[in-house]
Design an enzyme around this catalytic site. Structure first.
Site, mmCIF file in Angstrom:
data_model
loop_
_atom_site.group_PDB
_atom_site.id
_atom_site.type_symbol
_atom_site.label_atom_id
_atom_site.label_comp_id
_atom_site.label_asym_id
_atom_site.label_seq_id
_atom_site.Cartn_x
_atom_site.Cartn_y
_atom_site.Cartn_z
ATOM 1 C CG ASN A 73 -1.957 -1.127 1.084
ATOM 2 O OD1 ASN A 73 -2.892 -1.036 0.298
ATOM 3 N ND2 ASN A 73 -1.741 -2.218 1.821
ATOM 4 C CD GLU A 74 4.657 1.393 -2.726
ATOM 5 O OE1 GLU A 74 4.966 2.034 -1.696
ATOM 6 O OE2 GLU A 74 5.446 0.621 -3.284
#
Ligand code: F6R
Length: 617
Positions: A154-155
């Site tokens: 989850n950037e």
């Protein structure tokens, strides 16, 4: 929770303590949820951080203390696209590093599938969520943290409610993974990951971080505002989340970096030194110019009160720092010195100035190159040397019939090689030899003979891959045998808290184990920092001044490592500079800081931590 920390954070001294602590927690959750509901659901991570924990879980299982037969697992993520059999697939990682060694049932293992056709990914992600739900939800989710603050993949920009989906990897993440993939271009651009919402739905979450390269992002995650820019900050709102850190990863937390800002501290000499140097940095003043007002305005009145006047405390810290400066006259003379260099260039990169001075002081020097460093040699270099051997055969009077079988075998294997393939043993050996020649040439640039260098080729490194084996008895035996032979008065050791691949940390472990096994008194140990960082002035015990000429001589020695020049395969992420440029910058900077603090004005400086016995490094 302590001070500015917004999430319960547990800190332990080192990596091994962390492994034991987290493995204990996993075992407790498995036992208690099995007792309650007859099954336990674990969320698992990959990457370098949990490897030791998985090894410990396997150990406990083999010892009969941990049963996985009713454990259901869901992995966080998988690169996309990614064939299951690829050495880079998380599926393969999980089987090799955990599942194949415990009694988990294959049907209870869930890992996002990197081979799903693109048009089927959305449905596969929904099924993944449904499977987690059907299993009763995740009891304990293990997380690492990436440099971007990602959990799973989850950037930055990932929403709090995001669910399992296909994502684009951040440039920073891809650069971080570049070494594993032998080049950034080979790192996949996408991944399938559980969403932030999926992770937050777990009943308990353990985020684990080790090593100083994680310190800055850990601080952001633990002390910073909740923000979509750093997915890990969302854990602050979860009532069952805990952050587990080793001392290196915790180093930037306020309670460690500047504890006097939070609570009364014990003003021992080290703490006073750190505070005064910090205050000098805050105010931009030399130590001897710090005033009572500076102390008062920066929460340091208690320190001032203890000493009565700024003059007294300023003087005390100034003298302490001044005494750390050790020119040639205050360095070892006529002693037996054993330098341990994890890779064949760490000696000159990190202590090239010292090597020159030790030689001038008449010490007997042995430099032990602990690993071959062969994975960091480009294939082109091997081709160049194969061509050299071919052309040199005639003048050297070597028959081509003797040479050609090996030469052509090596050449053919390179022609066939795909990015990331492990080299055949012959090519691994040639790469090793290339680095050995460079190391000898670098020693010779200091006037040290070729017999100064020893090549230990420790077995833990000999995997042909970035990932290494744990330190074993044979590694320790080889180091011990060298200690028996050299009987050093002083050893130099790479004291990295974390290098990108952990090789320095493992080499340090092998040395410390070998020293601990010896009956005779331990030699004095000087720790130099690896190629990536420098000790700060407060951490260091010895600051060794270098003249302009000494720094040039050191850089010349670094140039002899031709295979690592221009572009090194493993420069570490986030730094485009060549090793010699980093060395120049860090040695100039240490001297500049000493100057700003009002100590002497030197051209450049190397920094060392010195321990009389090996165990306390
Ligand atoms: C891995 C994962 C990632 C890693 C993170 C840290 O499954 O989801 O979030 O946990 O990138 O990686 P390491 O541990 O290699 O530093």
């Amino acid at each position: 929770m302590t001070g500015l920390e917004r999430i319960p954070t547990v800190m332990v001294p080192d990596h091994d303590d962390l492994i034991a602590l987290v493995a204990d927690r996993i075992a407790t959750v498995i036992d208690s949820t099995l007792a309650e509901s007859g099954r336990c659901v674990l969320g698992l991570a990959t990457g370098s951080t949990p490897l030791g924990i998985y090894r410990e879980l396997i150990r406990r299982h083999v010892a009969g203390a941990l049963d996985f037969s009713k454990v259901i697992t869901f992995n966080l993520d998988e690169y996309y696209p990614m064939p299951a059999e690829s050495p880079h697939s998380y599926r393969r990682y999980m089987w090799e590093n955990l599942f194949a060694h415990v009694n988990v049932k294959p049907e209870n293992v869930h890992i996002p599938d990197g081979t799903t056709p693109r048009e089927g990914v959305r449905a596969a992600c929904q099924s993944y969520e449904a499977a987690i739900h059907a299993a009763g939800g995740i009891d304990l989710q293990i997380l690492g943290i990436g440099k971007t603050g990602h959990i799973g993949f989850n950037e930055p920009g990932s929403a709090r409610g995001s669910r399992t989906r296909l994502v684009t990897l951040d440039t920073v993440t891809r650069r971080d993974a570049a070494a594993d993939f032998f080049g950034e271009d080979n790192v996949p651009r996408e991944a399938i990951t559980m969403g932030v919402g999926t992770i937050l739905a777990a009943r308990e979450i353990a985020l684990i971080a080790t090593g100083e390269h994680k310190a800055a992002i850990v601080r952001r995650a633990v002390e910073g505002d909740v923000s979509q820019d750093v997915a890990a900050t969302f854990l602050q709102d979860h009532s069952g989340a805990t952050v587990y850190l080793d001392a290196a990863a915790a180093a930037d937390l306020t309670r460690i970096a500047t504890p006097w800002l939070l609570e009364p501290v014990e003003w021992n000499p080290e703490m006073s030194e750190r505070a005064v140097v910090w205050l000098a940095g805050q105010t931009g003043k030399a130590i001897l110019k710090l005033s009572a007002k500076d102390y008062a305005e920066n929460h340091l009145s208690p320190l001032l009160a203890q000493h009565g006047s700024p003059g007294a405390i300023n003087g005390e810290v100034f003298n302490r720092l001044r005494d750390k400066i050790r020119g040639r006259a205050r360095l070892p003379k006529d002693r037996r010195v054993l330098v341990f260099s994890p890779h064949p260039d760490d000696d000159v990169i990190s202590m090239g100035g010292m090597l020159g001075k030790l030689k001038e002081n008449g010490n007997t020097i042995v430099v032990a190159y602990m690993t071959s460093g062969n994975i960091a040699v480009f294939d082109d270099d091997v081709r160049r040397y194969l061509d050299f051997v071919d052309r040199a055969a005639e003048p050297l009077g070597i028959a081509h019939t003797t040479l050609d079988a090996g030469r052509l075998e090596a050449q053919r294997s390179l022609d066939r090689k795909r990015p990331g393939d492990v080299d055949i043993p012959l090519v691994q050996e040639l790469k090793k030899v290339i680095r050995e020649c460079e190391a000898i040439s670098a020693l010779e640039s200091f006037g040290l003979g070729a017999d100064t260098g020893r090549f230990l080729n420790l077995p833990f490194y000999r995997t042909g891959q970035v990932r290494k084996l744990p330190i074993g008895p044979e590694d320790v035996r080889i180091v011990s045998a060298l200690l028996d032979e050299v009987r050093p008065d002083i050893v130099f050791v790479a004291g990295d808290l974390s290098d990108p691949h952990g090789t320095h940390r493992m080499c340090k472990q092998a040395i410390e184990r070998a020293l601990a096994d010896r009956p005779d008194p331990a030699p004095e140990a000087w720790y130099y920092r690896g190629a990536w960082q420098e000790w700060s002035i407060t951490e260091a015990d010895a600051l060794v001044p270098l003249s302009y000429e000494e720094l040039r001589r050191k850089i010349t020695a670094i140039f002899r490592h031709e295979s690592q020049k221009d572009t090194a395969p493993f420069p570490g992420p986030h730094d485009e500079r060549e090793f010699w440029q980093r060395v120049e910058a860090r040695n100039l900077e240490t001297a500049a800081i000493a100057d700003q603090l009002g100590l002497a004005e030197y051209y450049a400086m190397e920094a060392y931590v010195v321990r009389r016995t090996s165990g306390d490094g």
